[in-house]
Design a protein around this motif. Structure first.
Motif, PDB file in Angstrom:
ATOM      1  N   HIS A  40       0.836  -1.202   0.000  1.00 48.63           N
ATOM      2  CA  HIS A  40       0.000   0.000   0.000  1.00 48.63           C
ATOM      3  C   HIS A  40       0.875   1.258   0.000  1.00 48.63           C
ATOM      4  O   HIS A  40       0.765   2.123  -0.877  1.00 48.63           O
ATOM      5  N   GLY A  41       1.774   1.346   0.991  1.00 42.82           N
ATOM      6  CA  GLY A  41       2.601   2.540   1.114  1.00 42.82           C
ATOM      7  C   GLY A  41       3.571   2.719  -0.040  1.00 42.82           C
ATOM      8  O   GLY A  41       3.763   3.835  -0.540  1.00 42.82           O
ATOM      9  N   GLU A  42       4.203   1.628  -0.476  1.00 41.34           N
ATOM     10  CA  GLU A  42       5.181   1.737  -1.553  1.00 41.34           C
ATOM     11  C   GLU A  42       4.521   2.165  -2.868  1.00 41.34           C
ATOM     12  O   GLU A  42       5.077   2.971  -3.624  1.00 41.34           O
ATOM     13  N   SER A  43       3.340   1.642  -3.149  1.00 40.80           N
ATOM     14  CA  SER A  43       2.644   2.023  -4.388  1.00 40.80           C
ATOM     15  C   SER A  43       2.282   3.502  -4.372  1.00 40.80           C
ATOM     16  O   SER A  43       2.517   4.231  -5.354  1.00 40.80           O
ATOM     17  N   LEU A  44       1.703   3.964  -3.261  1.00 43.00           N
ATOM     18  CA  LEU A  44       1.322   5.377  -3.172  1.00 43.00           C
ATOM     19  C   LEU A  44       2.539   6.287  -3.272  1.00 43.00           C
ATOM     20  O   LEU A  44       2.503   7.313  -3.959  1.00 43.00           O
ATOM     21  N   GLU A  45       3.623   5.918  -2.605  1.00 45.75           N
ATOM     22  CA  GLU A  45       4.831   6.745  -2.632  1.00 45.75           C
ATOM     23  C   GLU A  45       5.349   6.903  -4.059  1.00 45.75           C
ATOM     24  O   GLU A  45       5.673   8.023  -4.494  1.00 45.75           O
ATOM     25  N   LEU A  46       5.430   5.810  -4.799  1.00 49.56           N
ATOM     26  CA  LEU A  46       5.968   5.886  -6.153  1.00 49.56           C
ATOM     27  C   LEU A  46       4.998   6.572  -7.109  1.00 49.56           C
ATOM     28  O   LEU A  46       5.420   7.311  -8.006  1.00 49.56           O
TER      29      LEU A  46
END
Length: 431
Positions: free
Chosen positions: A42-48
């Motif tokens: 969740h976090g990695e997708s949103l960050e990128l």
């Protein structure tokens, strides 16, 4: 104007990305990790996604909405083809198997979802939610200073609700500073995942302090799993602010700090965690640890912080439990400032109001005119740079990060200061 900006950006974006990325296409952003847990996805997708859009000048509100829509589609997809082969021993944690996902393949799928949403919205733009009514102009500046590496990270997320699809009518904005040590991994991890965990807490609306404490603890536990898998040893202090309706909640671990200024006066929001603080010393000694002085006060002769995400070789002496405070907002607040200890080692919280006013005056004098709302806004955006420069000149050699979140237009702060000065002169004793 917001709809016009959105349409203009989407028109440019679909020219660069007219169709889904092929299997052999180079990714426009690099994965944050080689493998990620389902929880980290969740976090990695949103960050990128946010990084990709910001690099191309997307309006922040539109970026949040696009990423939220793409992530929702991703999480409804069958991700089992991307599962990494089970590594029996490495992925065992507390008796259960951790499913890891091959990050690059899932990132490609996420970006294709994002491109698909952008293509659809370019053809038929949905009604965009109105911008927050509260004045939240933000100034940020960060420098490596004389240190060999930059280990600070920060987050500015005025579009908290849009990014997480929250539609309860309560405005929210999130800001955070993380000061890493022993490497940047822990600070990076917290900057990507803490706000995601916070958004998932059931008590967020009714009890933001409890939600924050749980989110900090959960993020620490998540990083522990990653640190074990990848043999990471870093840690990070952190201070995070959530402005939710008429409530300001501050959560912190360690010695990064937040200061509220109301009508030109600093308001104490928190007491930073330091090893020499009496209650912290007692907590550590009760656990069987000790505080020793080695240039500065250190926990068991190692870390100069008593609470942090990470630092697992010194848990529980270096605690992962955050503290919180809640402050009601009445509309007469000027701004809230967040900064790492590289700033506060050189600047006392009580000095902040004067330094910000000095910066506003100096920047205003440098501008030609400086009277229009746009010119005043531009002045406000450069305030953090002035504050960082002051801390460096005052002797700070550490990484320095400063965020100033203005809760009122900067011209009101200058008018308020001028009014106070006039009143003071009227009451001055006659010579």
């Amino acid at each position: 104007m917001e709809e016009e900006e959105a349409r203009s950006f989407l028109a440019r974006f679909v020219v660069e990305f007219p169709a889904a990325l092929g299997e052999d296409s180079l990714l426009p952003v690099s994965p944050l990790s080689r493998k990620a847990s389902m929880e980290e996805l969740h976090g990695e997708s949103l960050e990128l996604g946010l990084r990709l859009l910001a690099d191309r000048g997307a309006p922040a509100g539109l970026s949040a909405l696009l990423c939220q829509a793409a992530l929702s589609q991703l999480l409804q997809s069958d991700l089992s083809p991307f599962h990494c082969p089970q590594e029996a021993e490495a992925n065992q944690e507390e008796g259960h198997q951790v499913v890891l996902i091959e990050s690059e393949s899932v990132l490609r799928l996420f970006l294709n979802k994002l491109i698909d949403v952008a293509l659809t919205w370019h053809q038929n733009l949905p009604k965009l939610p109105s911008a927050p009514s509260r004045f939240l102009r933000c100034s940020v500046h960060a420098i490596k200073n004389t240190r060999r590496k930059m280990e600070d990270k920060h987050v500015i997320l005025a579009e908290f609700n849009q990014l997480f699809g929250i539609q309860d009518g309560v405005e929210r904005a999130y800001y955070a500073v993380f000061d890493g040590h022993g490497g940047v991994d822990a600070a990076t991890y917290a900057s990507i995942h803490l706000h995601v965990r916070l958004s998932k807490e059931k008590t967020l609306q009714s009890d933001a302090a409890t939600a924050f404490k749980t989110a900090f603890k959960h993020t620490d536990d998540m990083f522990k799993s990653k640190a074990k898998r990848e043999r990471l040893r870093s840690g990070t202090t952190g201070v995070a602010v959530l402005i939710q309706g008429q409530e300001l909640t501050v959560a912190w671990l360690g010695d990064s700090q937040a200061v509220l200024v109301r009508r030109g006066q600093d308001v104490t929001l928190m007491d930073p965690h330091k090893p020499e603080r009496e209650d912290e010393r007692q907590r550590i000694e009760d656990l069987g640890g000790c505080i020793t002085f080695m240039g500065c006060w250190r926990v068991n002769g190692t870390y100069a912080v008593s609470r942090a995400i990470g630092d697992f070789d010194q848990k529980p002496y270096v605690s992962g439990d955050a503290d919180c405070s809640v402050t009601q907002l009445f509309g007469d607040e000027d701004y809230v400032l967040l900064a790492c200890d590289g700033f506060f080692d050189a600047v006392r919280p009580s000095e902040v109001p004067r330094l910000v006013l000095d910066a506003l005056r100096q920047l205003g004098d440098l501008d030609s005119g400086g009277d229009t709302p746009q010119e005043q806004e531009d002045v406000g955006l450069r305030v953090a740079q002035q504050l960082v420069g002051h801390a460096k000149a005052a002797g700070s050699s550490d990484n320095i990060t400063v965020i100033v979140v203005f809760l009122r237009p900067t011209e009101q702060l200058l008018v308020q200061d001028a009014t106070k000065g006039t009143a003071a002169s009227h009451h001055a004793p006659q010579q």
